[in-house]
Write a protein that holds these residues in place. Structure first.
Motif, PDB file in Angstrom:
ATOM      1  N   LEU A   1      64.579 157.787  62.559  1.00 17.52           N
ATOM      2  CA  LEU A   1      65.036 156.404  62.644  1.00 17.52           C
ATOM      3  C   LEU A   1      63.968 155.528  63.283  1.00 17.52           C
ATOM      4  CD1 LEU A   1      67.518 154.494  62.264  1.00 17.52           C
ATOM      5  CD2 LEU A   1      68.119 155.016  64.613  1.00 17.52           C
ATOM      6  N   LYS A   2      63.419 156.043  64.358  1.00 12.62           N
ATOM      7  CA  LYS A   2      62.390 155.304  65.070  1.00 12.62           C
ATOM      8  C   LYS A   2      61.190 155.070  64.156  1.00 12.62           C
ATOM      9  CE  LYS A   2      60.820 155.053  69.738  1.00 12.62           C
ATOM     10  NZ  LYS A   2      60.164 155.807  70.810  1.00 12.62           N
ATOM     11  N   ALA A   3      60.807 156.127  63.451  1.00 12.31           N
ATOM     12  CA  ALA A   3      59.670 156.025  62.540  1.00 12.31           C
ATOM     13  C   ALA A   3      59.955 154.989  61.454  1.00 12.31           C
ATOM     14  CB  ALA A   3      59.373 157.383  61.910  1.00 12.31           C
ATOM     15  N   ARG A   4      61.183 155.036  60.913  1.00 14.30           N
ATOM     16  CA  ARG A   4      61.536 154.068  59.870  1.00 14.30           C
ATOM     17  C   ARG A   4      61.518 152.648  60.412  1.00 14.30           C
ATOM     18  NH1 ARG A   4      66.810 156.447  56.666  1.00 14.30           N
ATOM     19  NH2 ARG A   4      65.859 158.329  55.822  1.00 14.30           N
ATOM     20  N   GLU A   5      62.018 152.507  61.647  1.00 14.68           N
ATOM     21  CA  GLU A   5      62.054 151.159  62.215  1.00 14.68           C
ATOM     22  C   GLU A   5      60.646 150.607  62.425  1.00 14.68           C
ATOM     23  OE1 GLU A   5      64.751 151.838  65.426  1.00 14.68           O
ATOM     24  OE2 GLU A   5      66.476 151.093  64.288  1.00 14.68           O
ATOM     25  N   GLU A   6      59.720 151.527  62.641  1.00 11.68           N
ATOM     26  CA  GLU A   6      58.343 151.072  62.833  1.00 11.68           C
ATOM     27  C   GLU A   6      57.633 150.810  61.511  1.00 11.68           C
ATOM     28  OE1 GLU A   6      56.683 153.989  65.438  1.00 11.68           O
ATOM     29  OE2 GLU A   6      57.852 153.225  67.125  1.00 11.68           O
ATOM     30  N   GLU A   7      58.174 151.383  60.444  1.00 12.44           N
ATOM     31  CA  GLU A   7      57.594 151.226  59.117  1.00 12.44           C
ATOM     32  C   GLU A   7      57.842 149.814  58.613  1.00 12.44           C
ATOM     33  OE1 GLU A   7      57.591 154.826  55.876  1.00 12.44           O
ATOM     34  OE2 GLU A   7      59.469 153.912  56.383  1.00 12.44           O
TER      35      GLU A   7
ATOM     36  N   SER B   1      73.986 143.310  48.730  1.00  9.45           N
ATOM     37  CA  SER B   1      73.624 144.095  49.914  1.00  9.45           C
ATOM     38  C   SER B   1      72.717 145.287  49.602  1.00  9.45           C
ATOM     39  CB  SER B   1      74.898 144.595  50.600  1.00  9.45           C
ATOM     40  OG  SER B   1      75.752 143.504  50.879  1.00  9.45           O
ATOM     41  N   PHE B   2      72.473 145.545  48.329  1.00 10.36           N
ATOM     42  CA  PHE B   2      71.702 146.744  47.989  1.00 10.36           C
ATOM     43  C   PHE B   2      70.240 146.680  48.401  1.00 10.36           C
ATOM     44  CE2 PHE B   2      74.079 149.841  45.384  1.00 10.36           C
ATOM     45  CZ  PHE B   2      75.316 149.238  45.440  1.00 10.36           C
ATOM     46  N   TYR B   3      69.643 145.524  48.292  1.00  9.39           N
ATOM     47  CA  TYR B   3      68.236 145.410  48.688  1.00  9.39           C
ATOM     48  C   TYR B   3      68.099 145.717  50.173  1.00  9.39           C
ATOM     49  CZ  TYR B   3      64.423 143.089  51.027  1.00  9.39           C
ATOM     50  OH  TYR B   3      63.404 142.814  51.879  1.00  9.39           O
TER      51      TYR B   3
ATOM     52  N   MET C   1      68.386 149.405  51.008  1.00 10.67           N
ATOM     53  CA  MET C   1      67.248 150.313  50.803  1.00 10.67           C
ATOM     54  C   MET C   1      66.191 150.174  51.899  1.00 10.67           C
ATOM     55  SD  MET C   1      66.694 150.735  46.729  1.00 10.67           S
ATOM     56  CE  MET C   1      66.515 149.029  46.268  1.00 10.67           C
ATOM     57  N   GLY C   2      66.217 149.033  52.578  1.00  4.42           N
ATOM     58  CA  GLY C   2      65.253 148.828  53.655  1.00  4.42           C
ATOM     59  C   GLY C   2      65.879 148.976  55.029  1.00  4.42           C
ATOM     60  N   TYR C   3      67.140 149.393  55.056  1.00  4.76           N
ATOM     61  CA  TYR C   3      67.887 149.524  56.310  1.00  4.76           C
ATOM     62  C   TYR C   3      67.617 150.913  56.884  1.00  4.76           C
ATOM     63  CZ  TYR C   3      72.281 150.206  58.992  1.00  4.76           C
ATOM     64  OH  TYR C   3      73.230 150.495  59.932  1.00  4.76           O
ATOM     65  N   ALA C   4      67.034 150.948  58.063  1.00  3.36           N
ATOM     66  CA  ALA C   4      66.538 152.222  58.602  1.00  3.36           C
ATOM     67  C   ALA C   4      67.607 153.303  58.700  1.00  3.36           C
ATOM     68  CB  ALA C   4      65.895 151.985  59.969  1.00  3.36           C
ATOM     69  N   ARG C   5      68.867 152.919  58.885  1.00  6.68           N
ATOM     70  CA  ARG C   5      69.912 153.938  59.031  1.00  6.68           C
ATOM     71  C   ARG C   5      70.479 154.425  57.698  1.00  6.68           C
ATOM     72  NH1 ARG C   5      71.704 153.954  64.384  1.00  6.68           N
ATOM     73  NH2 ARG C   5      70.769 152.269  65.567  1.00  6.68           N
ATOM     74  N   ALA C   6      69.986 153.863  56.609  1.00  3.59           N
ATOM     75  CA  ALA C   6      70.583 154.182  55.311  1.00  3.59           C
ATOM     76  C   ALA C   6      70.250 155.601  54.860  1.00  3.59           C
ATOM     77  CB  ALA C   6      70.087 153.194  54.261  1.00  3.59           C
TER      78      ALA C   6
ATOM     79  N   ARG D   1      61.498 152.897  51.829  1.00  5.45           N
ATOM     80  CA  ARG D   1      60.726 151.714  52.168  1.00  5.45           C
ATOM     81  C   ARG D   1      60.058 151.092  50.952  1.00  5.45           C
ATOM     82  NH1 ARG D   1      55.575 153.020  53.885  1.00  5.45           N
ATOM     83  NH2 ARG D   1      54.909 152.023  51.963  1.00  5.45           N
ATOM     84  N   GLU D   2      59.429 151.924  50.133  1.00  2.00           N
ATOM     85  CA  GLU D   2      58.676 151.380  48.985  1.00  2.00           C
ATOM     86  C   GLU D   2      59.573 150.582  48.041  1.00  2.00           C
ATOM     87  OE1 GLU D   2      58.617 154.454  50.050  1.00  2.00           O
ATOM     88  OE2 GLU D   2      56.548 155.159  50.269  1.00  2.00           O
ATOM     89  N   CYS D   3      60.843 150.979  47.951  1.00  2.00           N
ATOM     90  CA  CYS D   3      61.756 150.259  47.062  1.00  2.00           C
ATOM     91  C   CYS D   3      62.056 148.864  47.608  1.00  2.00           C
ATOM     92  CB  CYS D   3      63.053 151.042  46.881  1.00  2.00           C
ATOM     93  SG  CYS D   3      62.808 152.594  46.001  1.00  2.00           S
TER      94      CYS D   3
END
Length: 794
Positions: free
Chosen positions: A408-414, A523-525, A528-533, A538-540
């Motif tokens: 999660l932390k890594a995603r939030e930093e991405e 809400s779909f976009y 896909m960028g929501y870190a908890r999903a 990320r690329e999407c």
DNA sequence: AAATGACGGGG
DNA sequence: GTGTACGTCATTT
């Protein structure tokens, strides 16, 4: 044992434990009454992926000889579009899942575990294909007067009349914030669609809607009686999760009484959640409208009066919360009657807001296919996730796991480049048309087939390439998310088409349906960028944003180059355009032209026209419409931990700038306030800062002003406990701000530090606004410091 | 610069 | 309950 068939609308599902087994409870409602059906035919499970062979892993699990494990089955599933074989581990009880999974996930041959954290009742509605807020036909066995489901099918039918109660409490509050251990509940206000309009209280009040009880305790018992007698299906409140129910619970403990509001005669429970607490009344649905209004409508303030004004268009008076106790104590006949009338109004408007929002949530509950109360608490990302979990089940896909802490932390930093936000042309502007492209994101996802399974990371790819990025999306196979989104969009188009021919209630019903579809699709976009999903990629999200930037920039270019219109601001999917005086027809022309040039179903919409606006920075602006409504974004300082004088000054400044367009007048306001502060011509009320103590004083690591003030109170023998709100003033001296915080009850007007209030309260609240109308920070500060020398403050 | 703590609504 | 927010800001360390 008798076999029978029952039909009812599914209001809620939970489970109870009987003989160490979980039994599901379906709370249903037919056109007459509420009833309960049990279901024993379901078992908790999760999936296990093997490192090498399924057989080996299966043996390893069997060798555990764990009595909680009932069954291990091999299953063919898909995972992110690829075929996989996994083990389905069935356990004896939902609460065994977290225990058993901890053992299994650490086994040597186990690659990973999946779908191990899905609440049992939710797993049940998914696997059984049930739809909350939809009708069920259930074949049951009746024994001991209880119904046990054998076979369930869903069928379509209109929602029956549900019994809805709006309630609100008034509390005695001589110290500002009510203290539950001392301050009683003085009124309980009830409005329902069963004809109830009542204020319960324990003083004689001459109004025919008032029912006087002999005590606070008797009043609360009467509240219980009414709920059970009328047998409400839905109970709504405004901030009732965080205030009314928690306060009621604490009073009950204090008074040593219990009330049983559940349909199964149990007390209501308050479960701690990360967001707000969740109130559970078994068999009934509790809905708090405050978070719902916050999620659905963008306002600068969500106090009930303001919400009623903005949504229902009604100017509602307010008895200041702080004054309620005074009116109560005064015992003046007319005062009490007035208090009761206002109290009833609060419940009435809560009820009206409910009428406005409940149908949408009924629809969302049907669409996402999870219980109404759960759905009423979901953020947009959660709606998508639960919708996808259901779709995944039917497509035989194993859902990806939620990220662990580090992930999660890594995603939030991405981070990635988001929507295009134009630097506004700062200052005061007139005649502004706002356009937005709300369907842009879903259309992009579908049109460009953006999905974790279709992503190609290759700088040299060509087909369906993302602008600015080295990604393409394969169009060979439709992705999981685009295919679902496409279905939602098509469904919405069908509903909208039907709407054109429909009338009256039917049309309203369809409108709510299309709105629910729109909310979900939009809400779909973000998802896909929501870190908890679970289906995070990320690329999407990055690619959707890149396509969106491409389209919004293109439209801005059309406005400027082809229509000669000045674009003053734009954010992600919206643009703010200046319309020359008497040329409003250009709005329509521009819209038509743009929409013809956009591909597919991508469409620009006209959002509204505003008389004047102040643009401060990106995301910070305020607009005033032609009928005088102010919309402020990112500028509000309406928090309790700011002094009243700072909040009021900021509000006045924005109002004067928008209504009169005069920076000089606004500056005059600030000068006057500063002068008042310097000359001690303010009231203590104006400069008091209120901050809550959230834990025991000894637990604080840092000594913030309110903690220091609380410690000073403690020294004077006042007991400080978590939840107390400390009012303090910053006094003169050379120590840190904190050290100079003095409790409000022990200071006089001579003590406060004017410099603090000017430098840390007034100026920060207004300086960013002034900067854009030509008065710099340093100008404001300089003119303030030159007080004794210049004309400004003489 | 990083860490810590509080805000929202309710009375 | 097989689930623990959210984004932002001020102040302290």
């Amino acid at each position: 044992m008798i076999k029978m068939i029952v039909e009812g609308l599914l209001l809620d599902v939970d489970y109870v434990t009987k003989d160490n087994k979980a039994v599901l409870r379906l709370f249903l409602k037919d056109s007459k009454e509420a009833f309960l059906v049990y279901d024993e035919n379901f078992e908790p499970y999760f999936y296990v992926f093997a490192k090498e062979s399924l057989e080996k892993t299966k043996k390893e699990i069997e060798n555990l000889n764990d009595r909680r494990i009932i069954k291990i089955e091999k299953c063919k599933k898909k995972f992110i579009g690829k075929d996989v074989e996994v083990l389905k581990v069935v356990v004896d009880h939902p609460q065994s899942v977290p225990k058993v999974r901890e053992v299994i996930k650490n086994l040597q041959s186990v690659e990973m575990i999946a779908e191990y954290d899905i609440p049992y009742a939710r797993r049940y509605v998914i696997d059984k294909g049930l739809i909350p807020m939809q009708w069920l036909r259930i074949e049951c066995n009746k024994s001991n007067n209880m119904l046990f489901a054998e076979k369930i099918e869903v069928f379509e039918k209109d929602i029956p009349e549900l019994k809805i109660l709006a309630f609100d409490i008034e509390v005695y509050n001589p110290k500002g914030a009510p203290r539950f251990d001392r301050d009683p509940i003085i009124m309980i206000n009830l409005v329902s669609n069963t004809g109830l309009k009542k204020v319960l209280t324990w003083k004689e009040i001459e109004e025919d809607f008032v029912e006087t009880c002999i005590s606070e305790k008797a009043m609360i018992k009467r509240f219980e009686e009414i709920i059970n007698e009328e047998d409400f299906d839905i109970i709504i409140g405004y901030n009732s999760s965080a205030f009314d129910f928690p306060y009621l619970k604490k009073r009950l403990e204090k008074l040593g009484v219990s009330i049983y509001l559940g349909r199964d005669k149990t007390p209501f429970k308050i479960e701690a959640r990360a967001e707000v607490p969740e109130v559970k009344i078994n068999g009934r649905v509790h809905i708090d409208l405050y978070p719902i209004v916050r999620r659905n409508i963008s306002l600068s303030s969500y106090v009930l009066e303001n919400v009623v004004k903005e949504i229902l268009g009604i100017e509602k008076e307010k008895i200041e919360g702080k004054d309620i106790w005074r009116v109560w104590d005064k015992n003046d006949k007319e005062g009490l009657a007035r208090l009761a009338r206002y109290a009833l109004e609060d419940a009435y408007y809560t009820f009206e807001l409910g009428k406005k929002f409940l149908p949408l949530y009924y629809e969302l509950s049907r669409l996402v296919k999870q219980p109404l109360q759960d759905v009423s608490r979901m953020t947009a990302g959660q709606l998508v996730e639960w919708f996808l979990l259901r779709e995944a089940y039917y497509r035989n896909e194993v859902a990806p796991n939620k990220p662990k802490k580090e992930e999660l932390k890594a995603r939030e930093e991405e981070t990635y480049v988001g929507g295009y936000v134009m630097e506004p042309k700062k200052g005061i502007k007139e005649n502004i048309a706002v356009f937005d492209f709300r369907s842009l994101y879903p259309s992009i996802i579908v049109t460009h087939n953006i999905d974790p399974s279709t992503l190609i990371i290759d700088k040299n790819c060509r087909e369906n390439k993302v602008p600015e990025l080295g990604y393409c999306f394969s169009k060979e196979k439709e992705g999981f998310i685009p295919s679902i989104l496409k279905m939602l969009i098509e469904k919405r188009q069908k509903v909208k088409k039907k709407m054109k021919e429909a009338k009256g209630i039917e049309k309203k019903f369809l409108d709510v349906q299309q709105k629910a579809l729109k909310i979900l699709a939009n809400s779909f976009y973000g998802y896909m960028g929501y870190a908890r999903a679970r289906w995070y990629r990320r690329e999407c999200a990055e690619s959707v944003a890149a396509f969106a930037r491409y389209y919004i920039k293109k439209v801005m270019e059309i406005a400027e180059k082809e229509f000669n219109l000045e674009v003053v601001y734009g954010d992600t999917d919206s643009l703010f355009v200046l319309i020359p005086e008497n040329k409003k027809e250009v709005i329509e022309e521009f819209l038509n032209y743009v929409n013809k040039s956009l591909p597919g179903n991508i469409e620009l919409e006209f959002e509204g026209f505003y008389k004047r606006g102040i643009f401060v920075t990106k995301k910070k602006y305020a607009l005033i419409s032609e009928d005088g409504k102010i919309v402020a974004k990112g500028l509000e300082v309406v928090r309790r931990d700011w002094a009243k004088i700072a909040k009021e000054t900021q509000q006045k400044v924005i109002e004067v700038l928008l209504k009169e367009g005069s920076p000089e007048k606004a500056l005059e306001i600030v000068r006057n306030v500063i002068k008042k502060i310097k000359n001690r011509k303010v009231s203590l009320d104006d400069i008091t800062i209120y901050t809550q103590i959230t834990k025991n004083i000894s637990e604080y690591k840092t000594l913030e002003p309110h903690v220091v003030a609380a410690k000073k109170l403690q020294k004077k023998g006042i007991k400080i406990s978590p939840g107390m709100i400390i009012g303090y003033v910053i006094t003169k001296g050379s120590k840190s701000i904190s050290q100079r915080a003095e409790p409000i009850d022990y200071v006089s007007l001579d003590d406060y530090d004017p410099d603090y209030y000017i430098e840390n309260q007034i100026l920060p609240a207004v300086e960013r606004i002034f900067e854009v109308v030509g008065y710099s920070k340093s100008f404001l500060r300089a003119s303030e410091k030159q007080q004794t020398l210049t004309r400004w403050f003489s």
